[in-house]
Design an enzyme around this catalytic site. Structure first.
Site, short mmCIF file in Angstrom:
data_model
loop_
_atom_site.label_atom_id
_atom_site.label_comp_id
_atom_site.label_asym_id
_atom_site.label_seq_id
_atom_site.Cartn_x
_atom_site.Cartn_y
_atom_site.Cartn_z
N GLY A 1 0.80 -1.17 -0.11
CA GLY A 1 -0.15 -0.16 0.07
C GLY A 1 0.33 1.74 -0.43
CB VAL B 1 5.20 -0.81 15.16
CG1 VAL B 1 5.94 -0.57 13.86
CG2 VAL B 1 3.31 -0.66 14.70
CE1 TYR C 1 -6.68 4.51 9.63
CE2 TYR C 1 -8.61 5.90 8.90
CZ TYR C 1 -7.18 5.69 9.04
OH TYR C 1 -6.38 6.46 8.03
#
Ligand code: NDP
Length: 255
Positions: free
Chosen positions: A22, A69, A162
């Protein structure tokens, strides 16, 4: 300095989290294209190796480091591995991200935590860990990938975690920028609109009405269209810029 030379990143070490597909993949190609030694930092080694091979085939330099992460110890390990293998980090692109579509009343706790763990906490671990090294070296650039969702509430898909996570990314960007400017560490964010990736299935008919027809430019972006803007933020071309959130959305947030 000639104008285009300000965009060069020859031999700079640039870590791209989520650099294996992406937008992250496009960022990695763009950085390698202006001379950076790119580090692809994501969980899937297989996908990262494949992107590294593509970059190598184009004459660029890319290294793979496996990292989740959301795990602070893995982020520490990533930094020492990168420093040993390629050198200290000049550019950090905090791109890894995740998203779920679900009405607020139905969001399970684990989804909420997953979004914040990747988009906010993971970004924080990387910024703090790599930032410490940059502060010590008195040089560095961090580019956080935010979103227009940090400014608007998207339709028709509902994605409360989000949206909130990306607003946090934008304000953390400003906070770090103000604090680290005296150390010659710049921190900016890039806030894309809809970009054709697995996170944003822009060709699905149920999204056409709001995602495409509502957009002034009447289309979504291709990932590679964001590459030059990322290079701008990562390079001396933006040497007097810090704490800015650069919106690249084809005009979507105008209406
Ligand atoms: P994709 O879902 O295509 O890619 C996400 C990337 O993040 C993958 O490379 C994935 O690699 C990595 N990743 C996810 N979780 C972790 C983790 N825990 N540790 C390390 N890496 C992780 O997303 P996009 O390319 O669409 O999005 C990239 C960024 O751009 C995100 O921050 C997103 O929010 C933002 N954005 C995207 C927009 C769009 O329209 N596509 C619009 C606005 C912003 P792996 O699975 O191997 O770990």
């Amino acid at each position: 300095m000639a104008v285009l030379d300000a965009f060069r990143l020859d031999d700079k070490v640039a870590v791209v989290t989520g650099g294996n597909q992406g937008l992250g993949e496009a960022f990695a190609h763009a950085l390698a294209g202006v001379g950076a030694q790119v580090v692809l930092a994501a969980r899937s080694r297989e996908r990262s190796e494949s992107v590294a091979a593509d970059i190598g085939a184009e004459g660029g330099a890319a290294t793979v480091v496996e990292v989740d992460v959301t795990q602070p110890d893995q982020v520490e390990q990533m930094l020492s591995e990168v420093t040993q293998r390629v050198g200290p980090v000049d550019i950090l692109v905090n791109n890894a991200g995740t998203c779920y579509h679900r009405p607020a009343a139905e969001v399970p706790l684990e989804e909420w935590h997953d979004v914040f763990n990747v988009n906010v906490h993971g970004l924080w671990y990387c910024a703090q860990t790599v930032g410490r090294q940059m502060i010590e070296r008195k040089t560095g650039v961090i580019v956080n990938i935010g979103s227009m969702s940090g400014f608007i509430v998207n339709r028709p898909q509902i994605q409360p975690a989000y949206n909130a996570s990306k607003a946090a990314v934008h304000h953390l960007t400003r906070s770090l920028a103000a604090e680290w400017a005296p150390y010659n560490v710049r921190v900016n964010a890039l806030a894309p609109g809809y970009v054709r990736t697995s996170m944003a299935p822009v060709d699905r008919p149920e999204f056409r009405r709001n995602w495409i027809e509502d957009a002034p430019m009447q289309r979504a972006a291709l990932p590679e269209e964001l590459g030059p803007s990322l290079v701008y933020l990562a390079s001396d071309a933006s040497s007097f810029m810090t704490g800015t959130v650069l919106v690249i959305d084809g005009g979507y947030t105008l209406w």
